[in-house]
Design a protein around this motif. Structure first.
Motif, PDB file in Angstrom:
ATOM      1  N   LEU A  37      -2.392  18.951  25.044  1.00  0.00           N
ATOM      2  CA  LEU A  37      -2.338  19.243  26.595  1.00  0.00           C
ATOM      3  C   LEU A  37      -2.534  17.906  27.367  1.00  0.00           C
ATOM      4  O   LEU A  37      -1.887  17.901  28.411  1.00  0.00           O
ATOM      5  CB  LEU A  37      -3.859  20.007  26.507  1.00  0.00           C
ATOM      6  CG  LEU A  37      -3.653  21.467  26.349  1.00  0.00           C
ATOM      7  CD1 LEU A  37      -4.890  22.128  26.272  1.00  0.00           C
ATOM      8  CD2 LEU A  37      -2.663  22.313  27.263  1.00  0.00           C
ATOM      9  N   VAL A  38      -2.972  16.855  26.662  1.00  0.00           N
ATOM     10  CA  VAL A  38      -2.832  15.508  27.235  1.00  0.00           C
ATOM     11  C   VAL A  38      -1.637  14.876  27.514  1.00  0.00           C
ATOM     12  O   VAL A  38      -1.273  14.368  28.240  1.00  0.00           O
ATOM     13  CB  VAL A  38      -3.953  14.672  26.641  1.00  0.00           C
ATOM     14  CG1 VAL A  38      -3.763  13.224  27.116  1.00  0.00           C
ATOM     15  CG2 VAL A  38      -5.435  14.968  26.695  1.00  0.00           C
ATOM     16  N   ALA A  39      -0.740  15.226  26.338  1.00  0.00           N
ATOM     17  CA  ALA A  39       0.597  14.696  26.300  1.00  0.00           C
ATOM     18  C   ALA A  39       1.354  15.339  27.486  1.00  0.00           C
ATOM     19  O   ALA A  39       2.079  14.960  28.205  1.00  0.00           O
ATOM     20  CB  ALA A  39       1.232  14.869  24.767  1.00  0.00           C
ATOM     21  N   LEU A  40       1.056  16.668  27.577  1.00  0.00           N
ATOM     22  CA  LEU A  40       1.753  17.452  28.622  1.00  0.00           C
ATOM     23  C   LEU A  40       1.386  16.885  30.187  1.00  0.00           C
ATOM     24  O   LEU A  40       2.571  17.029  30.847  1.00  0.00           O
ATOM     25  CB  LEU A  40       1.569  19.083  28.345  1.00  0.00           C
ATOM     26  CG  LEU A  40       2.248  19.842  27.250  1.00  0.00           C
ATOM     27  CD1 LEU A  40       1.758  21.067  26.972  1.00  0.00           C
ATOM     28  CD2 LEU A  40       3.633  19.796  27.714  1.00  0.00           C
ATOM     29  N   PHE A  47       8.586  16.309  21.935  1.00  0.00           N
ATOM     30  CA  PHE A  47       9.452  17.334  21.899  1.00  0.00           C
ATOM     31  C   PHE A  47      10.232  17.483  23.252  1.00  0.00           C
ATOM     32  O   PHE A  47      10.961  18.577  23.388  1.00  0.00           O
ATOM     33  CB  PHE A  47       9.034  18.396  20.983  1.00  0.00           C
ATOM     34  CG  PHE A  47       8.581  18.263  19.815  1.00  0.00           C
ATOM     35  CD1 PHE A  47       9.469  18.714  18.736  1.00  0.00           C
ATOM     36  CD2 PHE A  47       7.522  17.985  19.445  1.00  0.00           C
ATOM     37  CE1 PHE A  47       9.156  18.432  17.655  1.00  0.00           C
ATOM     38  CE2 PHE A  47       7.003  17.813  18.111  1.00  0.00           C
ATOM     39  CZ  PHE A  47       8.058  17.995  17.153  1.00  0.00           C
ATOM     40  N   LYS A  48       9.913  16.883  24.148  1.00  0.00           N
ATOM     41  CA  LYS A  48      10.448  17.116  25.554  1.00  0.00           C
ATOM     42  C   LYS A  48      10.123  18.347  26.152  1.00  0.00           C
ATOM     43  O   LYS A  48      10.937  18.819  27.024  1.00  0.00           O
ATOM     44  CB  LYS A  48      11.997  16.862  25.889  1.00  0.00           C
ATOM     45  CG  LYS A  48      12.187  15.504  25.005  1.00  0.00           C
ATOM     46  CD  LYS A  48      12.189  14.464  26.146  1.00  0.00           C
ATOM     47  CE  LYS A  48      12.700  13.298  25.631  1.00  0.00           C
ATOM     48  NZ  LYS A  48      11.757  12.151  25.263  1.00  0.00           N
ATOM     49  N   SER A  49       9.184  19.049  25.669  1.00  0.00           N
ATOM     50  CA  SER A  49       8.884  20.591  26.262  1.00  0.00           C
ATOM     51  C   SER A  49       8.110  20.605  27.611  1.00  0.00           C
ATOM     52  O   SER A  49       7.332  19.625  27.826  1.00  0.00           O
ATOM     53  CB  SER A  49       7.937  21.300  25.168  1.00  0.00           C
ATOM     54  OG  SER A  49       6.901  20.767  24.897  1.00  0.00           O
ATOM     55  N   ASP A  50       8.308  21.458  28.283  1.00  0.00           N
ATOM     56  CA  ASP A  50       7.461  21.498  29.678  1.00  0.00           C
ATOM     57  C   ASP A  50       6.253  22.251  29.600  1.00  0.00           C
ATOM     58  O   ASP A  50       6.130  22.967  28.325  1.00  0.00           O
ATOM     59  CB  ASP A  50       8.347  21.926  30.822  1.00  0.00           C
ATOM     60  CG  ASP A  50       9.143  23.328  30.833  1.00  0.00           C
ATOM     61  OD1 ASP A  50       8.763  23.748  29.674  1.00  0.00           O
ATOM     62  OD2 ASP A  50       9.698  23.727  31.545  1.00  0.00           O
ATOM     63  N   TRP A  51       5.632  22.516  30.410  1.00  0.00           N
ATOM     64  CA  TRP A  51       4.223  23.449  30.253  1.00  0.00           C
ATOM     65  C   TRP A  51       4.781  24.890  29.873  1.00  0.00           C
ATOM     66  O   TRP A  51       3.967  25.505  29.156  1.00  0.00           O
ATOM     67  CB  TRP A  51       3.544  23.454  31.888  1.00  0.00           C
ATOM     68  CG  TRP A  51       2.566  22.200  31.854  1.00  0.00           C
ATOM     69  CD1 TRP A  51       3.119  21.099  32.532  1.00  0.00           C
ATOM     70  CD2 TRP A  51       1.308  22.004  31.279  1.00  0.00           C
ATOM     71  NE1 TRP A  51       2.055  20.204  32.507  1.00  0.00           N
ATOM     72  CE2 TRP A  51       0.923  20.718  31.664  1.00  0.00           C
ATOM     73  CE3 TRP A  51       0.589  22.667  30.593  1.00  0.00           C
ATOM     74  CZ2 TRP A  51      -0.240  20.335  31.606  1.00  0.00           C
ATOM     75  CZ3 TRP A  51      -0.650  22.251  30.288  1.00  0.00           C
ATOM     76  CH2 TRP A  51      -1.077  20.911  30.681  1.00  0.00           C
ATOM     77  N   GLN A  52       5.610  25.668  30.619  1.00  0.00           N
ATOM     78  CA  GLN A  52       6.012  26.773  30.488  1.00  0.00           C
ATOM     79  C   GLN A  52       6.834  27.026  28.998  1.00  0.00           C
ATOM     80  O   GLN A  52       5.982  28.054  28.125  1.00  0.00           O
ATOM     81  CB  GLN A  52       7.151  27.354  31.326  1.00  0.00           C
ATOM     82  CG  GLN A  52       7.511  28.726  31.400  1.00  0.00           C
ATOM     83  CD  GLN A  52       8.726  29.410  32.031  1.00  0.00           C
ATOM     84  OE1 GLN A  52       9.277  28.375  32.723  1.00  0.00           O
ATOM     85  NE2 GLN A  52       8.862  30.450  32.081  1.00  0.00           N
ATOM     86  N   SER A  53       7.204  26.163  28.348  1.00  0.00           N
ATOM     87  CA  SER A  53       7.756  26.318  26.908  1.00  0.00           C
ATOM     88  C   SER A  53       6.625  26.083  26.027  1.00  0.00           C
ATOM     89  O   SER A  53       6.538  26.878  25.141  1.00  0.00           O
ATOM     90  CB  SER A  53       8.839  25.158  26.941  1.00  0.00           C
ATOM     91  OG  SER A  53       9.269  25.254  25.553  1.00  0.00           O
ATOM     92  N   LEU A  87       1.867  24.495  21.196  1.00  0.00           N
ATOM     93  CA  LEU A  87       1.775  23.414  22.485  1.00  0.00           C
ATOM     94  C   LEU A  87       2.542  22.300  22.271  1.00  0.00           C
ATOM     95  O   LEU A  87       2.930  21.650  23.252  1.00  0.00           O
ATOM     96  CB  LEU A  87       0.335  23.105  22.393  1.00  0.00           C
ATOM     97  CG  LEU A  87      -0.612  24.147  23.097  1.00  0.00           C
ATOM     98  CD1 LEU A  87      -2.238  23.824  23.224  1.00  0.00           C
ATOM     99  CD2 LEU A  87      -0.207  24.518  24.589  1.00  0.00           C
ATOM    100  N   TRP A  88       2.633  21.637  21.244  1.00  0.00           N
ATOM    101  CA  TRP A  88       3.302  20.362  20.907  1.00  0.00           C
ATOM    102  C   TRP A  88       4.720  20.632  20.828  1.00  0.00           C
ATOM    103  O   TRP A  88       5.551  19.796  21.828  1.00  0.00           O
ATOM    104  CB  TRP A  88       3.009  19.766  19.452  1.00  0.00           C
ATOM    105  CG  TRP A  88       1.832  18.993  19.436  1.00  0.00           C
ATOM    106  CD1 TRP A  88       0.502  19.362  18.874  1.00  0.00           C
ATOM    107  CD2 TRP A  88       1.352  17.665  19.939  1.00  0.00           C
ATOM    108  NE1 TRP A  88      -0.413  18.438  18.894  1.00  0.00           N
ATOM    109  CE2 TRP A  88       0.226  17.343  19.805  1.00  0.00           C
ATOM    110  CE3 TRP A  88       2.313  16.657  20.584  1.00  0.00           C
ATOM    111  CZ2 TRP A  88      -0.418  16.214  20.079  1.00  0.00           C
ATOM    112  CZ3 TRP A  88       1.596  15.425  21.117  1.00  0.00           C
ATOM    113  CH2 TRP A  88       0.522  15.360  20.620  1.00  0.00           C
ATOM    114  N   VAL A  89       5.401  21.632  20.340  1.00  0.00           N
ATOM    115  CA  VAL A  89       6.704  21.690  20.051  1.00  0.00           C
ATOM    116  C   VAL A  89       7.522  22.378  21.378  1.00  0.00           C
ATOM    117  O   VAL A  89       8.755  22.573  21.374  1.00  0.00           O
ATOM    118  CB  VAL A  89       7.231  22.176  18.659  1.00  0.00           C
ATOM    119  CG1 VAL A  89       6.720  21.286  17.563  1.00  0.00           C
ATOM    120  CG2 VAL A  89       6.707  23.528  18.422  1.00  0.00           C
ATOM    121  N   GLY A  90       6.832  23.414  21.874  1.00  0.00           N
ATOM    122  CA  GLY A  90       7.429  24.339  22.712  1.00  0.00           C
ATOM    123  C   GLY A  90       8.224  25.513  21.760  1.00  0.00           C
ATOM    124  O   GLY A  90       8.120  25.594  20.658  1.00  0.00           O
TER     125      GLY A  90
END
Length: 168
Positions: A37-40, A47-53, A87-90
Motif C-alpha cells: 500500500l505504501v508503494a502504491l 509491477f507498475k500496477s495502479d490502485w484499481q489493478s 496488492l503488489w502484483v496487480g
C-alpha cells in the motif's frame, strides 16, 4: 525502483518461513500488505500496477484461493498471502504467477510421492518436506499440508519480476 528490493525481501521471508514452518504468520502477511500500500501510494509499484489493478488483484487472489481453502487443500496463510501478493502484483500478473507456482507445487507433490515410495535420500526428503516421510499406517492417519504453496507463489513472483524486466 526502491520498492522492488523491499518486495523481494518480503518474498524471501515468506518463502523461508513457509518452507521451514509450513505456515505464513499473519504479521508477515500484514507487513507485506502495508508495504504494498505504501508503494502504491508513492507510485512506486515494482509491477507498475495502479490502485484499481492492485485492489482487484488482492480481491481475486484472496477470493480464488479462499475457495481452494474451503475444500481443505490449502492453508489459511496461503490464502491471506495471495491477497497481499495481489496488492503488489496487480490483477494482470496473477494468472502467470499462479500457473508457475502451481507447476512448482506439482513437482513438489510428485517428488513427495516418489520419496514416499522409494526413500532413497532421507536427508533430501527431510529438507524438502520439513519432516521425515511417514511410513506404514502413519501415512494415512491424517491429512497434512506438505506443500509450501506460499513459498512457491513467492518464487513464481520473483521469476515473473525478473522475466518482465528483461522483456521490457
Amino acid at each position: 525502483m526502491a520498492s522492488a528490493p523491499i518486495c523481494l525481501l518480503w518474498l524471501l521471508f515468506v518463502a523461508v518461513y513457509d518452507f521451514r514452518e509450513r505456515r505464513v504468520p499473519n504479521w508477515l502477511v500484514l507487513v507485506g500488505a502495508a508495504l504494498a500500500l505504501v508503494a502504491l501510494a508513492l507510485g512506486d509499484s515494482p509491477f507498475k500496477s495502479d490502485w484499481q489493478s492492485s485492489l482487484l488483484g488482492a480481491a481475486v487472489g484472496f477470493g480464488c484461493l479462499l475457495l481452494v481453502y474451503a475444500t481443505g487443500l490449502m492453508g489459511a496463510g496461503d490464502v491471506k498471502f495471495a491477497g497481499a501478493l495481489g496488492l503488489w502484483v496487480g490483477l494482470s500478473a496473477l494468472l502467470p504467477i499462479w500457473i508457475i507456482s502451481s507447476l512448482l507445487a506439482a513437482v513438489h507433490a510428485l517428488l513427495w510421492i516418489f520419496f514416499q515410495r522409494w526413500p532413497l535420500f532421507p536427508k533430501f526428503s527431510g529438507l524438502l518436506f520439513s519432516q521425515p516421510l511417514p511410513s506404514g499406517e502413519a501415512r494415512s492417519a491424517g491429512r497434512k499440508r506438505f506443500i509450501p504453496y506460499a513459498a512457491y507463489l513467492a518464487f513464481a513472483t520473483v521469476a515473473w519480476m525478473v522475466w518482465s524486466r528483461q522483456s521490457s
